[in-house]
Design a protein around this motif. Structure first.
Motif: not given
Length: 396
Positions: A32-34, A69-74, A190-192, A198-199
């Motif tokens: 999950n890390e960028p 963002q949608k792909e990352r959330a999936a 990680d989610v935060k 994204a923000a």
């Protein structure tokens, strides 16, 4: 002994499962890390290094950002689902191992108690067979007390084994709970982190859209602290373009309340092209001037060398008297003096001579005509005096 092995086996399975759970959570966190910027951004090609057009489709950028963002959330949801499935399987395996260890412990204690009773019974039968004399009431009492003591020890050992098993179960449950808590904390972090990234991207896109040049020219009234450089940065355009759009110099200071024009995107592109063309023209002119200056310097150096060689070769028999180089014929003495001053500043010896047709301006003298001709060539090739009409005359 069998109980100890089974207990150690259960503990080993618990520890192994916890290690596998930690490794799985760590792998999920790493995925999950960028990625580093050096791995994501391709090496720019020479075409990409050229200035990008100042017009940008903001709606397309927003749509691409939303899709990412949608792909990352999936992906995050899928990883969370896998982690939850793994935790469920791990809990089932640990519960099965604990139940098996508890059953084997109870079986071991039951078999130990049965073996103790059978041993006591065989000892009693043996004592009855080897001793024909009837036991007294005192002996029977002592034997009864011994049996009671053994039973109490066996009961205490059973209680201690149960207590140890309960302690191990509590430790395993606590360790599992800590692992779950740590995994959940890492997932939330990680989610935060992804949400913050994204923000930041969204804010950067909004700032870029805000600072884009307007679609049509607009008027702006100068406020306190404004300058061409500040406004050019604010509207994302070169300061030369903003200055050219307002017929100003890039170093001009703006006055409070002054009205200036903010050019549109198309105007910015056109002015940028014109500025680049003008800069290229200036560069070409500079190179030509440098080449011409170099050529003039070479010509002057060769003329000076030729003059020096001619002066060395002059002999008494070449010509009698001296020769000079007339560079101008002025209408009056004032004009002649002005021309003489220019030649003197260039390093020549100059004299004036009035005639019936005007005032001559003569450089020299030189001994011998060969030297005078070399001096004439030097004067005609000298850019400092800028003359091509010099000619040799007899001085005296």
């Amino acid at each position: 002994m069998n109980f100890s092995r089974q207990a150690l086996l259960g503990i080993g399975m618990i520890i192994g499962g916890s290690v596998m759970l930690y490794a799985m959570v760590q792998q999920i966190g790493d995925s999950n890390e960028p990625q580093p910027a050096s791995a994501i951004v391709d090496k720019p090609s020479p075409q990409q290094e050229s200035p990008q057009p100042l017009t940008t489709d903001i709606e397309t950028e927003k749509r691409i950002l939303a899709e990412k963002q949608k792909e990352r959330a999936a992906r995050v949801a899928e990883q969370e689902k896998r982690a939850q499935q793994f935790l469920t399987e791990q809990e089932a395996a640990e519960a099965e191992a604990l139940a098996k260890a508890r059953a084997e412990s109870q079986q071991y204690m039951a078999s130990s108690a049965a073996a103790a009773e059978e041993s006591d019974k065989s000892d009693a039968e043996k004592n009855d067979a080897t001793t024909p004399i009837k036991k007294t009431s005192a002996a029977e009492s002592a034997e009864s007390e011994t049996n009671t003591g053994d039973q109490q020890k066996a009961a205490q050992a059973q209680q201690e084994a149960q207590r140890q098993a309960a302690i191990k179960e509590q430790a395993a449950a606590k360790k599992l709970a800590d692992s779950k808590k740590e995994a959940e904390a890492k997932r939330q972090a990680d989610v935060k982190k992804q949400a913050d990234a994204a923000a930041e991207k969204k804010q950067a896109a909004a700032e870029a859209a805000k600072n884009e040049p307007p679609k049509s020219p607009s008027d702006y009234q100068v406020k306190r602290g404004d300058g061409l450089i500040k406004l050019a940065r604010q509207y994302n355009m070169p300061v030369e373009v903003l200055a050219q759009a307002n017929n100003l110099s890039p170093s001009t200071s703006l006055q409070l309340g002054q009205n200036i024009t903010i050019p549109s995107r198309k105007q910015v592109e056109r002015l940028a092209r014109e500025a680049a063309a003008a800069e290229q023209a200036r560069e070409d002119k500079r190179q030509k001037e440098e080449a011409l200056a170099k050529k003039s310097a070479d010509a002057k150096r060769k003329a000076q060398q030729k003059l020096s060689e001619a002066r060395k070769e002059v002999k008494e028999t070449d010509a009698k008297g001296s020769f000079g180089v007339q560079v101008a014929l002025a209408n009056d003495q004032a004009k002649a003096d002005e021309l003489a001053k220019k030649f003197k500043s260039a390093g020549y010896q100059v004299k004036t001579s009035p005639t019936s047709r005007g005032v001559r301006v003569i450089v020299g003298p030189e001994r011998g005509k060969v030297a005078a001709l070399a001096l004439k060539d030097k004067i005609n090739s000298d850019p400092k005096v800028n003359t091509t009409s010099a000619w040799v005359l007899y001085w005296r």
